[in-house]
Design a protein around this motif. Structure first.
Motif, PDB file in Angstrom:
ATOM      1  N   ARG A 193       0.817  -1.181  -0.031  1.00 33.91           N
ATOM      2  CA  ARG A 193       0.131  -0.041  -0.079  1.00 33.91           C
ATOM      3  C   ARG A 193       0.940   1.292   0.020  1.00 33.91           C
ATOM      4  NH1 ARG A 193      -4.422  -1.716   4.735  1.00 33.91           N
ATOM      5  NH2 ARG A 193      -5.715  -3.226   3.233  1.00 33.91           N
ATOM      6  N   LYS A 194       2.053   1.251   0.629  1.00 32.23           N
ATOM      7  CA  LYS A 194       2.884   2.477   0.816  1.00 32.23           C
ATOM      8  C   LYS A 194       3.726   2.356  -0.630  1.00 32.23           C
ATOM      9  CE  LYS A 194       3.248   2.169   5.839  1.00 32.23           C
ATOM     10  NZ  LYS A 194       4.446   2.087   6.926  1.00 32.23           N
ATOM     11  N   LYS A 195       3.608   1.381  -1.322  1.00 30.28           N
ATOM     12  CA  LYS A 195       4.499   1.337  -2.720  1.00 30.28           C
ATOM     13  C   LYS A 195       6.118   1.401  -2.500  1.00 30.28           C
ATOM     14  CE  LYS A 195       1.029   2.829  -5.731  1.00 30.28           C
ATOM     15  NZ  LYS A 195       0.662   3.736  -6.767  1.00 30.28           N
ATOM     16  N   SER A 196       6.447   0.716  -1.253  1.00 27.36           N
ATOM     17  CA  SER A 196       7.746   0.822  -0.601  1.00 27.36           C
ATOM     18  C   SER A 196       8.791  -0.019  -1.494  1.00 27.36           C
ATOM     19  CB  SER A 196       7.749   0.265   1.012  1.00 27.36           C
ATOM     20  OG  SER A 196       8.870   0.206   1.267  1.00 27.36           O
ATOM     21  N   ASP A 197      10.193   0.341  -1.692  1.00 31.23           N
ATOM     22  CA  ASP A 197      11.019  -0.293  -2.299  1.00 31.23           C
ATOM     23  C   ASP A 197      11.586  -1.667  -1.658  1.00 31.23           C
ATOM     24  OD1 ASP A 197      10.985   1.555  -4.349  1.00 31.23           O
ATOM     25  OD2 ASP A 197      12.550   2.935  -3.319  1.00 31.23           O
ATOM     26  N   ALA A 198      11.173  -1.560  -0.435  1.00 30.92           N
ATOM     27  CA  ALA A 198      11.507  -2.661   0.467  1.00 30.92           C
ATOM     28  C   ALA A 198      10.482  -4.041   0.111  1.00 30.92           C
ATOM     29  CB  ALA A 198      11.326  -2.254   1.931  1.00 30.92           C
ATOM     30  N   LEU A 199       9.576  -3.776  -0.551  1.00 33.70           N
ATOM     31  CA  LEU A 199       8.789  -4.882  -0.811  1.00 33.70           C
ATOM     32  C   LEU A 199       9.210  -6.152  -1.637  1.00 33.70           C
ATOM     33  CD1 LEU A 199       5.666  -6.047  -0.645  1.00 33.70           C
ATOM     34  CD2 LEU A 199       5.402  -4.901  -2.987  1.00 33.70           C
ATOM     35  N   GLU A 200      10.084  -5.801  -2.651  1.00 30.21           N
ATOM     36  CA  GLU A 200      10.700  -6.784  -3.351  1.00 30.21           C
ATOM     37  C   GLU A 200      11.532  -7.582  -2.536  1.00 30.21           C
ATOM     38  OE1 GLU A 200      13.135  -7.478  -7.530  1.00 30.21           O
ATOM     39  OE2 GLU A 200      12.403  -5.789  -6.910  1.00 30.21           O
ATOM     40  N   PRO A 201      12.622  -6.869  -1.610  1.00 27.41           N
ATOM     41  CA  PRO A 201      13.497  -8.083  -0.978  1.00 27.41           C
ATOM     42  C   PRO A 201      12.869  -8.559   0.226  1.00 27.41           C
ATOM     43  CG  PRO A 201      13.961  -5.612  -0.587  1.00 27.41           C
ATOM     44  CD  PRO A 201      12.852  -5.553  -1.839  1.00 27.41           C
ATOM     45  N   ALA A 202      11.590  -7.978   0.599  1.00 25.80           N
ATOM     46  CA  ALA A 202      10.776  -8.824   1.567  1.00 25.80           C
ATOM     47  C   ALA A 202       9.999  -9.948   1.098  1.00 25.80           C
ATOM     48  CB  ALA A 202       9.743  -7.793   2.233  1.00 25.80           C
ATOM     49  N   ILE A 253      12.996 -11.994  12.019  1.00 24.46           N
ATOM     50  CA  ILE A 253      13.208 -10.698  12.491  1.00 24.46           C
ATOM     51  C   ILE A 253      13.175  -9.470  11.379  1.00 24.46           C
ATOM     52  CG2 ILE A 253      14.753  -9.221  13.688  1.00 24.46           C
ATOM     53  CD1 ILE A 253      15.478 -11.820  15.358  1.00 24.46           C
ATOM     54  N   ASP A 254      13.913  -9.532  10.267  1.00 24.96           N
ATOM     55  CA  ASP A 254      14.090  -8.726   9.428  1.00 24.96           C
ATOM     56  C   ASP A 254      12.738  -8.350   8.843  1.00 24.96           C
ATOM     57  OD1 ASP A 254      16.660  -8.625   9.487  1.00 24.96           O
ATOM     58  OD2 ASP A 254      17.036 -10.043   8.081  1.00 24.96           O
ATOM     59  N   LEU A 255      11.670  -9.534   8.582  1.00 27.40           N
ATOM     60  CA  LEU A 255      10.503  -9.035   8.288  1.00 27.40           C
ATOM     61  C   LEU A 255       9.575  -8.468   9.047  1.00 27.40           C
ATOM     62  CD1 LEU A 255       9.672 -12.382   6.425  1.00 27.40           C
ATOM     63  CD2 LEU A 255       9.972 -10.116   5.446  1.00 27.40           C
ATOM     64  N   GLN A 256       9.777  -8.707  10.227  1.00 30.04           N
ATOM     65  CA  GLN A 256       9.019  -8.083  11.400  1.00 30.04           C
ATOM     66  C   GLN A 256       9.451  -6.634  11.595  1.00 30.04           C
ATOM     67  OE1 GLN A 256       6.563  -8.963  12.508  1.00 30.04           O
ATOM     68  NE2 GLN A 256       6.554 -10.829  14.071  1.00 30.04           N
ATOM     69  N   MET A 257      10.721  -6.353  11.459  1.00 24.59           N
ATOM     70  CA  MET A 257      11.232  -5.076  11.566  1.00 24.59           C
ATOM     71  C   MET A 257      10.876  -4.035  10.080  1.00 24.59           C
ATOM     72  SD  MET A 257      12.698  -5.061  14.359  1.00 24.59           S
ATOM     73  CE  MET A 257      13.663  -3.218  14.459  1.00 24.59           C
ATOM     74  N   LEU A 258      10.534  -4.754   9.237  1.00 24.42           N
ATOM     75  CA  LEU A 258       9.751  -4.075   8.161  1.00 24.42           C
ATOM     76  C   LEU A 258       8.294  -3.562   8.696  1.00 24.42           C
ATOM     77  CD1 LEU A 258      10.374  -6.252   5.263  1.00 24.42           C
ATOM     78  CD2 LEU A 258      11.460  -3.927   5.639  1.00 24.42           C
ATOM     79  N   ARG A 259       7.768  -4.245   9.679  1.00 25.20           N
ATOM     80  CA  ARG A 259       6.350  -3.683  10.283  1.00 25.20           C
ATOM     81  C   ARG A 259       6.628  -2.823  11.096  1.00 25.20           C
ATOM     82  NH1 ARG A 259       2.840  -8.098  13.698  1.00 25.20           N
ATOM     83  NH2 ARG A 259       1.329  -6.431  14.433  1.00 25.20           N
ATOM     84  N   PHE A 260       7.622  -2.855  12.266  1.00 26.69           N
ATOM     85  CA  PHE A 260       7.766  -1.931  13.268  1.00 26.69           C
ATOM     86  C   PHE A 260       8.679  -0.976  13.043  1.00 26.69           C
ATOM     87  CE2 PHE A 260       6.217  -6.097  15.041  1.00 26.69           C
ATOM     88  CZ  PHE A 260       5.101  -5.521  16.182  1.00 26.69           C
ATOM     89  N   GLY A 261       9.529  -1.051  12.265  1.00 21.21           N
ATOM     90  CA  GLY A 261      10.548   0.134  12.090  1.00 21.21           C
ATOM     91  C   GLY A 261      11.247   0.263  13.193  1.00 21.21           C
TER      92      GLY A 261
END
Length: 357
Positions: free
Chosen positions: A193-202, A235-243
């Motif tokens: 939804r944010k069209k974040s560049d982090a989506l593909e590596p996630a 943990i990396d995926l969770q940090m995408l959520r919590f920042g």
């Protein structure tokens, strides 16, 4: 010794060894002070009689005894009488043949009393052997069958237990995985939804996690470093959520390349920390440590997280994940693990000591 007794081939080898000794023993020991042809007759008769008892033993063990459960006791008794009738027919025709020149054979010396009883002047082997021999063979056969049946029953119980444990472990894994994937998918939806560049590596990270869960976790054991990589990916995926709202400190010490561990054993502790240590908590910090002792092959794994006031009403197990992992540890590492759960008013911590050797 217990491991040797548990082997199925032992139950087949022991009777063969006993019967082999019975067949060979007459060649090593026989009547003394008798002519050569009489000694030859003695050896031939004893070996032949022992061989017939061997046949009676195995025929009863594998052909007649099973009739009790397959056909009933009546069929068993009929078959048993037929077998004994055939044996006694053999005995009356062949086994009771007197030795050659028995009329000329001198009376036994005082030291040969047993021989005189076994081979009299006018008869062959004592008729007492015609009754006692098959009865002893049948008794041994009964005992042998009881041992075989008990061993087979124990093997079936072990197989049922193994199947039950595998089914239970698969069920426990299936309880962990959907909750895990559900949280990750929510994070990916938020990134999309944010069209974040982090989506593909996630997504690539999720692909790595899914590959581990679907394929590599089917193995009984996986390298410890792969389990650690799986935890880090989570943990990396969770940090995408919590920042920056959540801080995670990871401390890993020791050689993790040489040890094996059950797959997906550590992730419930991390999942529990994110689930209960990030809500209604000011600047939450999750501390994770994994230390390997090369001397004792021991792993010490600790996870500590703060808890909010809303979590005070929840039970000590803190979610289905920890309940499952406690059960898995009891199944997979009996007497080889120590799990301590420490809960205070503001923090929650678990410490797992695991013997990996």
């Amino acid at each position: 010794m217990k491991k040797l007794i548990g082997k199925s081939w032992v139950y087949s080898a022991v009777p063969l060894i006993v019967w082999f000794l019975l067949l060979v023993l007459p060649f090593l020991q026989g009547p003394a002070n008798v002519p050569a042809d009489v000694r030859h007759h003695f050896i031939k008769t004893v070996v032949r009689n022992n061989f017939m008892l061997l046949c009676l033993f195995y025929v009863h063990t594998y052909l007649i005894y099973p009739l009790i459960t397959k056909k009933g006791i009546a069929w068993y008794v009929i078959a048993l009488l037929i077998m004994l009738g055939l044996y006694w027919t053999y005995w009356s025709v062949f086994a009771n043949t007197p030795p050659p020149h028995h009329n000329d054979w001198p009376r036994p010396m005082p030291g040969d009393i047993a021989v005189g009883k076994r081979f009299g002047r006018h008869r062959g082997p004592d008729s007492f052997m015609a009754v006692s021999g098959p009865l002893i063979a049948l008794l041994c056969s009964f005992c042998y069958r009881i041992i075989l049946d008990n061993a087979a029953r124990a093997e079936r119980m072990r197989e049922r237990e193994t199947i039950h444990l595998k089914t239970e472990l698969n069920f426990l894994r299936s309880q962990i995985s959907p909750h895990f994937i559900f949280n990750i998918l929510n994070s990916l939806v938020s990134l999309s939804r944010k069209k974040s560049d982090a989506l593909e590596p996630a997504i690539m990270n999720l692909s790595h996690i899914m590959r581990y869960m679907l394929y590599e976790s089917d193995d009984n054991r996986v390298p410890l470093n792969k389990e650690i990589e799986y935890v880090k990916s989570y943990i990396d995926l969770q940090m995408l959520r919590f920042g920056s709202e959540v801080s995670v400190n990871i401390d890993i010490k020791g050689d993790t390349d040489v040890f094996m561990i059950e797959p997906m054993l550590l992730i419930p502790f991390i999942e529990n920390a994110f689930k209960h240590g990030t809500g209604m908590v000011d600047r939450p910090v999750i501390n994770i440590s994994l230390h390997i002792s090369d001397e004792s092959d021991q792993m010490n794994f600790c996870v500590q997280n703060p808890i909010g006031h809303l979590d005070q009403s929840k039970d000590d197990s803190s979610g289905i994940g920890l309940s499952n992992v406690q059960r898995r540890l009891a199944i997979l590492y009996p007497q080889r693990h120590d799990l301590n759960i420490n809960r205070t008013e503001n923090s929650f911590g678990v410490e797992l000591t695991l013997h990996l050797g």
